[in-house]
Write a protein that holds these residues in place. Structure first.
Motif, short mmCIF file in Angstrom:
data_model
loop_
_atom_site.label_atom_id
_atom_site.label_comp_id
_atom_site.label_asym_id
_atom_site.label_seq_id
_atom_site.Cartn_x
_atom_site.Cartn_y
_atom_site.Cartn_z
N ARG A 231 0.81 -1.22 0.00
CA ARG A 231 0.00 0.00 0.00
C ARG A 231 0.84 1.27 0.00
NH1 ARG A 231 -3.22 -3.28 3.49
NH2 ARG A 231 -2.05 -2.49 5.28
N SER A 232 2.05 1.19 0.54
CA SER A 232 2.94 2.36 0.52
C SER A 232 4.12 2.09 -0.41
CB SER A 232 3.45 2.67 1.94
OG SER A 232 4.37 1.69 2.35
N VAL A 233 4.73 3.16 -0.88
CA VAL A 233 5.87 3.04 -1.79
C VAL A 233 7.00 2.26 -1.13
CG1 VAL A 233 7.66 4.33 -3.02
CG2 VAL A 233 5.30 5.13 -3.08
N LEU A 234 7.29 2.61 0.12
CA LEU A 234 8.39 1.96 0.82
C LEU A 234 8.16 0.46 0.94
CD1 LEU A 234 10.98 2.00 2.53
CD2 LEU A 234 9.56 2.51 4.52
N ASN A 235 7.01 0.06 1.47
CA ASN A 235 6.75 -1.36 1.71
C ASN A 235 6.55 -2.13 0.41
OD1 ASN A 235 6.84 -1.41 4.62
ND2 ASN A 235 4.97 -0.19 4.58
N LEU A 236 6.08 -1.45 -0.63
CA LEU A 236 5.95 -2.11 -1.93
C LEU A 236 7.32 -2.56 -2.42
CD1 LEU A 236 4.29 -2.79 -4.51
CD2 LEU A 236 4.83 -0.49 -5.31
N TRP A 237 8.31 -1.66 -2.36
CA TRP A 237 9.62 -1.99 -2.91
C TRP A 237 10.47 -2.81 -1.95
CZ3 TRP A 237 10.04 -2.01 -7.81
CH2 TRP A 237 9.23 -1.17 -8.58
N VAL A 238 10.20 -2.71 -0.65
CA VAL A 238 10.86 -3.63 0.29
C VAL A 238 10.38 -5.06 0.01
CG1 VAL A 238 11.01 -4.33 2.72
CG2 VAL A 238 11.29 -1.93 2.10
N GLY A 262 23.47 -20.48 -12.31
CA GLY A 262 22.59 -20.10 -11.19
C GLY A 262 23.28 -19.15 -10.24
N TRP A 263 24.55 -19.37 -9.99
CA TRP A 263 25.31 -18.50 -9.07
C TRP A 263 25.40 -17.08 -9.64
CZ3 TRP A 263 29.86 -15.70 -9.40
CH2 TRP A 263 30.43 -15.28 -8.18
N TYR A 264 25.68 -16.96 -10.94
CA TYR A 264 25.77 -15.63 -11.55
C TYR A 264 24.42 -14.89 -11.47
CZ TYR A 264 30.48 -15.87 -13.59
OH TYR A 264 31.85 -15.90 -13.76
N LEU A 265 23.33 -15.62 -11.82
CA LEU A 265 22.02 -14.98 -11.78
C LEU A 265 21.62 -14.62 -10.35
CD1 LEU A 265 19.61 -14.01 -13.40
CD2 LEU A 265 18.60 -16.30 -13.16
N ALA A 266 22.04 -15.44 -9.40
CA ALA A 266 21.75 -15.14 -8.00
C ALA A 266 22.38 -13.81 -7.59
CB ALA A 266 22.26 -16.26 -7.09
N ARG A 267 23.60 -13.56 -8.09
CA ARG A 267 24.26 -12.28 -7.78
C ARG A 267 23.49 -11.10 -8.39
NH1 ARG A 267 26.28 -16.06 -5.84
NH2 ARG A 267 24.68 -15.44 -4.37
N VAL A 268 22.91 -11.34 -9.58
CA VAL A 268 22.10 -10.28 -10.21
C VAL A 268 20.87 -10.00 -9.35
CG1 VAL A 268 20.71 -9.66 -12.23
CG2 VAL A 268 22.90 -10.85 -12.52
N ASN A 269 20.26 -11.05 -8.81
CA ASN A 269 19.13 -10.86 -7.90
C ASN A 269 19.55 -10.10 -6.64
OD1 ASN A 269 17.12 -11.99 -9.46
ND2 ASN A 269 17.42 -14.05 -8.66
N SER A 270 20.79 -10.33 -6.21
CA SER A 270 21.31 -9.57 -5.07
C SER A 270 21.32 -8.09 -5.38
CB SER A 270 22.72 -10.04 -4.71
OG SER A 270 22.71 -11.37 -4.25
N ILE A 271 21.73 -7.77 -6.61
CA ILE A 271 21.73 -6.36 -7.03
C ILE A 271 20.32 -5.78 -6.98
CG2 ILE A 271 21.94 -4.88 -9.06
CD1 ILE A 271 24.51 -5.21 -7.71
N LEU A 272 19.33 -6.57 -7.47
CA LEU A 272 17.95 -6.10 -7.43
C LEU A 272 17.49 -5.87 -6.00
CD1 LEU A 272 16.27 -8.32 -10.18
CD2 LEU A 272 16.65 -5.85 -10.25
N ALA A 273 17.84 -6.78 -5.11
CA ALA A 273 17.44 -6.66 -3.71
C ALA A 273 18.01 -5.41 -3.07
CB ALA A 273 17.87 -7.90 -2.92
N GLY A 274 19.22 -5.05 -3.50
CA GLY A 274 19.86 -3.88 -2.92
C GLY A 274 19.58 -2.59 -3.65
N THR A 275 18.89 -2.67 -4.79
CA THR A 275 18.71 -1.48 -5.62
C THR A 275 17.29 -0.93 -5.61
OG1 THR A 275 20.46 -2.24 -7.11
CG2 THR A 275 18.96 -0.56 -7.97
N VAL A 276 16.29 -1.83 -5.55
CA VAL A 276 14.91 -1.38 -5.77
C VAL A 276 14.45 -0.37 -4.72
CG1 VAL A 276 14.15 -3.37 -7.11
CG2 VAL A 276 14.07 -3.47 -4.61
N VAL A 277 14.82 -0.59 -3.46
CA VAL A 277 14.41 0.35 -2.41
C VAL A 277 15.14 1.67 -2.60
CG1 VAL A 277 14.37 0.81 0.07
CG2 VAL A 277 13.80 -1.47 -0.79
N PHE A 278 16.43 1.58 -2.92
CA PHE A 278 17.20 2.81 -3.19
C PHE A 278 16.57 3.57 -4.36
CE2 PHE A 278 20.62 4.69 -5.82
CZ PHE A 278 21.03 5.69 -4.94
#
Length: 491
Positions: A231-238, A262-278
């Motif tokens: 419902r909020s921008v913050l919690n949506l992207w968290v 799989g390991w390489y793509l997992a690192r890309v997902n790490s980037i997404l996890a650390g980027t979307v909220v920012f």
């Protein structure tokens, strides 16, 4: 304000609400599309996840550098919001990102081949993989604590001292936890089972450590979706961030070895996890700046329009509504200013009165009276304009003219110019006993340079001249005052 909330409490609640911006349909749609995309891509890669790829040396340093930068900046922004609002859940979330950004640093330093072939900081072969465990277990743990504090700690802190105290404790605790984790996986490495051997970490699943981390991420994801539903921008992207972290763990577990697909793509997902909220915070700050700029532009435009309206109102308040020339109020102001600055020059005042105007009004009606007043006003204005004179409607059928740098003769000449101009209008006046046309009588007085006189006295003297002009038969001009250096010279 409810329950006796103080103004400070109310302000703090407003600050919290400002940060807790509701998510729009477009944002929710984009979040859903991005989530479905990373889910589909991750699921599609899982069957081929164990496929080994070349060791791309710059890949991991670049990924971790961005991860550290993104998480630390996100943590800083969230901490700034906490200081402004005093909201404990924001403090927890900011420290979660601080922890994530900091723990990635020793992970990079101990990872073989990033800084050195064997890794730095006492890497015992298991160090980096256990740092990964605490890294990917720390994020969902922080999210769960964030959700819990949102339930049990709803009121924001009020005291600035308490806000700073809690903030210092939380930041210090986050930094200390990273040191403790690092000390455990290096100095206490013997306490942890071996879960990696020559780049293969298939034991991560069989040991039960990997499934626990995965379950922890899934729990955090389900809880935040159930509680906030984006419902909020913050919690949506968290929510999107914890989803990306969950898929990161999933791919890592199925990949089973470093430098696999799989390991390489997992690192890309790490980037997404650390980027979307920012990204979401920066985007909202940018949108807020745009809105503020637009509001500032509108405010500036409103202020300009208000100034113009005030100027127009002032102008209208100084004009006579019938004739369109200045009114008595404006005349008094102009006369006062001219008297204050008349030390080096003469000042003339003419009072003009329409002869037998009451009879004209009674005979021709008020509309006819209004018409000749407007006509006479414009005629007087045109006659004195070449001499930079000031014309005002003094009241009723009376007008006033203010002139400078003229003696009595010069003033009389202008008065006669005005009087003759009215006669030449040839406006019929059948009710007049002195003339068959509309005429005016003019009385004036000229103040000599350096002569001490106030406005009331000047008006009185000009009025005396006007009465004399009326007594002597009307349709004439009489000017008293200064002439060629002599006072009280009458023409």
């Amino acid at each position: 304000m409810k329950g006796g909330d103080s103004p400070l409490q109310n302000n703090l609640k407003v600050a919290t609400q400002i940060f807790d911006i509701p998510s729009g349909n477009k944002q929710r749609k984009f979040a859903w599309i991005l989530s479905l995309f990373i889910i589909i891509v991750s699921m599609a890669v899982i069957p081929f996840g164990k496929e080994m790829l070349p060791d791309i040396h710059p890949f991991l340093p670049a990924i971790i550098s961005w991860f550290v930068f993104g998480d630390l900046i996100t943590g800083y922004i969230l901490f700034s919001q906490y200081r402004a609002s005093g909201t404990i859940p924001l403090l927890v979330l900011s420290c979660t990102y601080l922890y994530m950004g900091l723990i990635a640093i020793p992970y990079a330093l101990t990872f073989p081949g990033v800084i050195s072939e064997a890794g730095l900081l006492g890497n015992g072969g298991q160090t980096s993989v256990w740092l990964w465990v605490f890294w990917h277990g720390g994020f969902p743990t922080g999210i769960i604590i964030y959700l819990i504090t949102g339930l049990v700690w709803k009121d924001p802190l009020i005291s600035k001292q308490r806000i700073n105290k809690y903030g210092l404790m939380a930041v210090g605790g986050s930094i200390l936890s990273v040191f403790i984790v690092f000390a455990l996986v290096t100095l206490g490495s013997g306490w942890f089972p071996n879960i990696i051997s020559k780049g293969n970490y298939s034991k991560l699943i069989s040991s039960g450590v990997g499934p626990v981390i995965w379950i922890l991420n899934v729990m955090a994801l389900m809880l935040i979706i159930i509680k906030y539903q984006g419902r909020s921008v913050l919690n949506l992207w968290v929510s999107v961030a914890i989803l990306a972290c969950t898929l990161d763990v999933t791919l890592t577990l199925f990949a089973g070895a470093r430098f696999s697909l799989g390991w390489y793509l997992a690192r890309v997902n790490s980037i997404l996890a650390g980027t979307v909220v920012f990204y979401s915070i920066v985007n909202e700050v940018n949108r807020l700046f745009i809105r503020l700029s637009e509001q500032h532009r509108k405010l500036s435009e409103s202020e300009r329009q208000l100034e113009e309206a005030n100027e127009e109102l002032t102008r209208l308040s100084n004009l006579d509504g019938l004739t369109g020339i200045p009114n008595r109020r404006q005349m008094d102001e102009v006369l006062s200013k001219e008297l204050e600055s008349s030390e080096e020059r003469s000042l003339s005042l003419l009072l003009l009165d329409v002869d037998y105007f009451k009879q004209y009004n009674d005979y021709y009606g008020h509309l006819g009276g209004d018409h000749i007043l407007k006509t006479i006003a414009q005629t007087i204005y045109a006659d004195v304009k070449p001499f930079r004179g000031f014309v005002a409607r003094y009241g009723g059928e009376e007008f006033a003219v203010v002139l400078t740098n003229l003696d009595a003769i010069g003033t009389l000449l202008i008065a006669e110019r005005i009087r003759e101009g009215i006669v030449e209008l040839n406006i019929p006046h059948e009710a007049c006993i002195a003339s068959d046309r509309v005429t005016i009588s003019i009385g004036g007085y000229v103040v000599a340079p350096h002569e001490s006189i106030d406005g009331d006295e000047l008006i009185r003297k000009a009025d005396e001249s006007l009465y004399r002009a009326k007594d002597e038969g009307r349709n004439r001009s009489i000017v008293n005052g200064w002439y060629d250096g002599y006072s009280d010279f009458e023409i």
